[in-house]
Write a protein that holds these residues in place. Structure first.
Motif, PDB file in Angstrom:
ATOM      1  N   MET A  36       0.859  -1.182   0.000  1.00  0.00           N
ATOM      2  CA  MET A  36       0.000   0.000   0.000  1.00  0.00           C
ATOM      3  C   MET A  36       0.895   1.231   0.000  1.00  0.00           C
ATOM      4  SD  MET A  36      -3.179   0.882   2.591  1.00  0.00           S
ATOM      5  CE  MET A  36      -2.166   0.743   4.056  1.00  0.00           C
ATOM      6  N   SER A  37       0.987   1.931  -1.135  1.00  0.00           N
ATOM      7  CA  SER A  37       1.891   3.062  -1.266  1.00  0.00           C
ATOM      8  C   SER A  37       1.404   4.278  -0.489  1.00  0.00           C
ATOM      9  CB  SER A  37       2.056   3.431  -2.747  1.00  0.00           C
ATOM     10  OG  SER A  37       0.799   3.739  -3.320  1.00  0.00           O
ATOM     11  N   ARG A  38       0.104   4.427  -0.365  1.00  0.00           N
ATOM     12  CA  ARG A  38      -0.474   5.549   0.372  1.00  0.00           C
ATOM     13  C   ARG A  38      -1.430   5.022   1.421  1.00  0.00           C
ATOM     14  NH1 ARG A  38      -4.225  10.398  -2.137  1.00  0.00           N
ATOM     15  NH2 ARG A  38      -3.908  11.936  -0.476  1.00  0.00           N
ATOM     16  N   ARG A  39      -1.389   5.584   2.599  1.00  0.00           N
ATOM     17  CA  ARG A  39      -2.289   5.137   3.652  1.00  0.00           C
ATOM     18  C   ARG A  39      -3.729   5.477   3.289  1.00  0.00           C
ATOM     19  NH1 ARG A  39      -0.259   7.582   9.189  1.00  0.00           N
ATOM     20  NH2 ARG A  39      -0.253   9.489   7.931  1.00  0.00           N
ATOM     21  N   ARG A  40      -4.629   4.523   3.565  1.00  0.00           N
ATOM     22  CA  ARG A  40      -6.045   4.717   3.265  1.00  0.00           C
ATOM     23  C   ARG A  40      -6.856   4.635   4.542  1.00  0.00           C
ATOM     24  NH1 ARG A  40      -5.644  -0.070  -0.862  1.00  0.00           N
ATOM     25  NH2 ARG A  40      -4.955   0.935  -2.799  1.00  0.00           N
ATOM     26  N   LEU A  41      -7.882   5.471   4.633  1.00  0.00           N
ATOM     27  CA  LEU A  41      -8.791   5.428   5.774  1.00  0.00           C
ATOM     28  C   LEU A  41     -10.223   5.540   5.279  1.00  0.00           C
ATOM     29  CD1 LEU A  41      -8.969   5.366   8.915  1.00  0.00           C
ATOM     30  CD2 LEU A  41      -9.140   7.865   8.816  1.00  0.00           C
ATOM     31  N   ILE A  42     -11.078   4.666   5.803  1.00  0.00           N
ATOM     32  CA  ILE A  42     -12.506   4.726   5.507  1.00  0.00           C
ATOM     33  C   ILE A  42     -13.163   5.659   6.521  1.00  0.00           C
ATOM     34  CG2 ILE A  42     -14.630   3.403   5.254  1.00  0.00           C
ATOM     35  CD1 ILE A  42     -12.788   0.882   4.981  1.00  0.00           C
ATOM     36  N   VAL A  43     -13.954   6.585   6.028  1.00  0.00           N
ATOM     37  CA  VAL A  43     -14.729   7.480   6.895  1.00  0.00           C
ATOM     38  C   VAL A  43     -16.199   7.291   6.547  1.00  0.00           C
ATOM     39  CG1 VAL A  43     -15.203   9.855   7.600  1.00  0.00           C
ATOM     40  CG2 VAL A  43     -12.851   9.159   7.059  1.00  0.00           C
ATOM     41  N   ALA A  44     -16.971   6.835   7.530  1.00  0.00           N
ATOM     42  CA  ALA A  44     -18.404   6.656   7.325  1.00  0.00           C
ATOM     43  C   ALA A  44     -19.158   7.662   8.177  1.00  0.00           C
ATOM     44  CB  ALA A  44     -18.832   5.233   7.685  1.00  0.00           C
ATOM     45  N   ILE A  45     -20.214   8.222   7.608  1.00  0.00           N
ATOM     46  CA  ILE A  45     -21.063   9.159   8.328  1.00  0.00           C
ATOM     47  C   ILE A  45     -22.474   8.582   8.355  1.00  0.00           C
ATOM     48  CG2 ILE A  45     -21.912  11.527   8.478  1.00  0.00           C
ATOM     49  CD1 ILE A  45     -19.585  12.439   6.790  1.00  0.00           C
ATOM     50  N   THR A  46     -23.018   8.393   9.552  1.00  0.00           N
ATOM     51  CA  THR A  46     -24.367   7.844   9.691  1.00  0.00           C
ATOM     52  C   THR A  46     -25.324   8.955  10.112  1.00  0.00           C
ATOM     53  OG1 THR A  46     -24.263   7.230  12.043  1.00  0.00           O
ATOM     54  CG2 THR A  46     -23.299   5.687  10.454  1.00  0.00           C
ATOM     55  N   GLY A  47     -26.574   8.577  10.355  1.00  0.00           N
ATOM     56  CA  GLY A  47     -27.617   9.568  10.594  1.00  0.00           C
ATOM     57  C   GLY A  47     -27.718  10.117  11.997  1.00  0.00           C
ATOM     58  N   ALA A  48     -26.844   9.730  12.897  1.00  0.00           N
ATOM     59  CA  ALA A  48     -26.883  10.282  14.249  1.00  0.00           C
ATOM     60  C   ALA A  48     -26.576  11.769  14.221  1.00  0.00           C
ATOM     61  CB  ALA A  48     -25.880   9.555  15.142  1.00  0.00           C
TER      62      ALA A  48
ATOM     63  N   GLY B 224     -20.598  -4.425  -3.416  1.00  0.00           N
ATOM     64  CA  GLY B 224     -19.469  -4.946  -4.178  1.00  0.00           C
ATOM     65  C   GLY B 224     -18.309  -3.979  -4.298  1.00  0.00           C
ATOM     66  N   ALA B 225     -18.316  -2.903  -3.532  1.00  0.00           N
ATOM     67  CA  ALA B 225     -17.238  -1.906  -3.598  1.00  0.00           C
ATOM     68  C   ALA B 225     -15.927  -2.497  -3.092  1.00  0.00           C
ATOM     69  CB  ALA B 225     -17.610  -0.677  -2.782  1.00  0.00           C
ATOM     70  N   SER B 226     -14.835  -1.821  -3.401  1.00  0.00           N
ATOM     71  CA  SER B 226     -13.513  -2.289  -2.963  1.00  0.00           C
ATOM     72  C   SER B 226     -13.441  -2.463  -1.455  1.00  0.00           C
ATOM     73  CB  SER B 226     -12.443  -1.286  -3.411  1.00  0.00           C
ATOM     74  OG  SER B 226     -12.736   0.018  -2.924  1.00  0.00           O
ATOM     75  N   LEU B 227     -14.164  -1.625  -0.711  1.00  0.00           N
ATOM     76  CA  LEU B 227     -14.118  -1.652   0.753  1.00  0.00           C
ATOM     77  C   LEU B 227     -14.730  -2.917   1.340  1.00  0.00           C
ATOM     78  CD1 LEU B 227     -15.270   2.023   1.500  1.00  0.00           C
ATOM     79  CD2 LEU B 227     -12.980   1.185   0.931  1.00  0.00           C
ATOM     80  N   SER B 228     -15.459  -3.653   0.531  1.00  0.00           N
ATOM     81  CA  SER B 228     -16.116  -4.862   1.031  1.00  0.00           C
ATOM     82  C   SER B 228     -15.198  -6.074   1.020  1.00  0.00           C
ATOM     83  CB  SER B 228     -17.370  -5.164   0.209  1.00  0.00           C
ATOM     84  OG  SER B 228     -17.022  -5.498  -1.127  1.00  0.00           O
ATOM     85  N   SER B 229     -13.953  -5.885   0.578  1.00  0.00           N
ATOM     86  CA  SER B 229     -12.999  -6.997   0.524  1.00  0.00           C
ATOM     87  C   SER B 229     -11.810  -6.736   1.443  1.00  0.00           C
ATOM     88  CB  SER B 229     -12.494  -7.194  -0.906  1.00  0.00           C
ATOM     89  OG  SER B 229     -11.447  -8.157  -0.942  1.00  0.00           O
ATOM     90  N   GLY B 230     -11.401  -7.762   2.151  1.00  0.00           N
ATOM     91  CA  GLY B 230     -10.232  -7.647   3.021  1.00  0.00           C
ATOM     92  C   GLY B 230      -8.943  -7.474   2.259  1.00  0.00           C
ATOM     93  N   SER B 231      -8.933  -7.813   0.967  1.00  0.00           N
ATOM     94  CA  SER B 231      -7.717  -7.643   0.168  1.00  0.00           C
ATOM     95  C   SER B 231      -7.437  -6.175  -0.150  1.00  0.00           C
ATOM     96  CB  SER B 231      -7.818  -8.442  -1.137  1.00  0.00           C
ATOM     97  OG  SER B 231      -8.866  -7.935  -1.949  1.00  0.00           O
ATOM     98  N   PHE B 232      -8.448  -5.313   0.056  1.00  0.00           N
ATOM     99  CA  PHE B 232      -8.262  -3.871  -0.127  1.00  0.00           C
ATOM    100  C   PHE B 232      -7.740  -3.319   1.194  1.00  0.00           C
ATOM    101  CE2 PHE B 232      -9.647   0.586  -0.358  1.00  0.00           C
ATOM    102  CZ  PHE B 232      -9.202   0.930  -1.622  1.00  0.00           C
ATOM    103  N   ARG B 233      -6.459  -3.003   1.215  1.00  0.00           N
ATOM    104  CA  ARG B 233      -5.801  -2.668   2.469  1.00  0.00           C
ATOM    105  C   ARG B 233      -6.086  -1.231   2.909  1.00  0.00           C
ATOM    106  NH1 ARG B 233       0.299  -3.917   1.482  1.00  0.00           N
ATOM    107  NH2 ARG B 233       0.432  -3.362   3.681  1.00  0.00           N
ATOM    108  N   THR B 234      -6.416  -1.081   4.185  1.00  0.00           N
ATOM    109  CA  THR B 234      -6.675   0.238   4.767  1.00  0.00           C
ATOM    110  C   THR B 234      -6.093   0.281   6.184  1.00  0.00           C
ATOM    111  OG1 THR B 234      -8.782  -0.347   5.847  1.00  0.00           O
ATOM    112  CG2 THR B 234      -8.887   0.364   3.536  1.00  0.00           C
ATOM    113  N   LEU B 235      -6.008   1.488   6.721  1.00  0.00           N
ATOM    114  CA  LEU B 235      -5.649   1.641   8.132  1.00  0.00           C
ATOM    115  C   LEU B 235      -6.792   1.193   9.022  1.00  0.00           C
ATOM    116  CD1 LEU B 235      -4.107   5.244   8.076  1.00  0.00           C
ATOM    117  CD2 LEU B 235      -2.844   3.091   8.237  1.00  0.00           C
ATOM    118  N   GLY B 236      -7.990   1.269   8.503  1.00  0.00           N
ATOM    119  CA  GLY B 236      -9.176   0.942   9.281  1.00  0.00           C
ATOM    120  C   GLY B 236     -10.315   1.858   8.908  1.00  0.00           C
TER     121      GLY B 236
END
Length: 202
Positions: free
Chosen positions: A1-13, A70-82
């Motif tokens: 992973m050349s660049r660090r990736r982070l998933i940010v989710a925003i819910t309805g709270a 089916g997005a990339s985020l749904s697979s563990g092979s897509f590496r992220t920080l979390g």
């Protein structure tokens, strides 16, 4: 992973600004952000802020539809920080805890947990009943970090924005992402005067 990736989710709270501010703080850093916005979060955006969808989406490197299982985020092979869920609703928290992945937010969170990556949930709810507490305990046992956005008054915040920034920066700390200028006790924050040492019987 050349660049660090982070998933940010925003819910309805309530607290849409936490997720938006996280994206703003990450924008100038070498962190690739992947945004997921729930349908309820889009409603909260309109109730609580003047931020447009377009302006929000421009803050992220990639935006994923919440229904795209089916997005990339749904697979563990897509590496992220979390993944940071900011804010996190009780509905989303409960869905993650149960493993019932009905949308991309809960699926991506499930992937983060199974891959032993960092999942931080900024839960926005109070007061808490026993069911909430048990769900929070279950998620903690699964490896998630419960992070209610509690303001730190030792920094003597002078505005709501300052309190929001501190909470978001502390959450990003958990991914080893350093936000420059954040007040830190013992570094750029010190007690105002001499602190009396506790007595042996205290």
């Amino acid at each position: 992973m050349s660049r660090r990736r982070l998933i940010v989710a925003i819910t309805g709270a309530s607290g849409f600004v936490y997720g938006a501010r996280a994206l703003e703080m990450l924008r100038p850093l070498e962190v690739e952000t992947h945004l997921i916005l729930s349908k309820s979060a889009d409603l909260t955006r309109r109730y609580e802020t003047g931020i447009s969808r377009e302006a929000l989406f421009e803050l992220a490197d990639e935006v994923h539809p919440v229904g795209d299982i089916g997005a990339s985020l749904s697979s563990g092979s897509f590496r992220t920080l979390g993944m940071l869920v900011a804010p996190c609703s009780v509905k989303t928290m409960s869905e993650i805890a149960s493993g019932a992945t009905t949308n991309l937010i809960s699926r991506a969170a499930d992937v983060v947990l199974k891959e032993r990556r960092r999942l931080v949930l900024m839960l926005r709810e109070t007061p808490l009943h026993l069911g909430h507490l048990r769900t929070m305990t279950a998620l903690t046992e699964m490896g998630a970090i419960m992070f209610p956005p509690v303001p730190a008054f030792y920094a003597r915040p002078d505005s709501l924005e300052t309190m929001i920034d501190h909470s978001v920066a502390r959450a990003l700390d958990l991914f080893d992402i350093d936000i420059k200028g954040m007040p830190r006790w013992g570094e750029n924050l010190h007690p105002p005067g001499k602190v009396q040492q506790p007595r042996n019987d205290d």
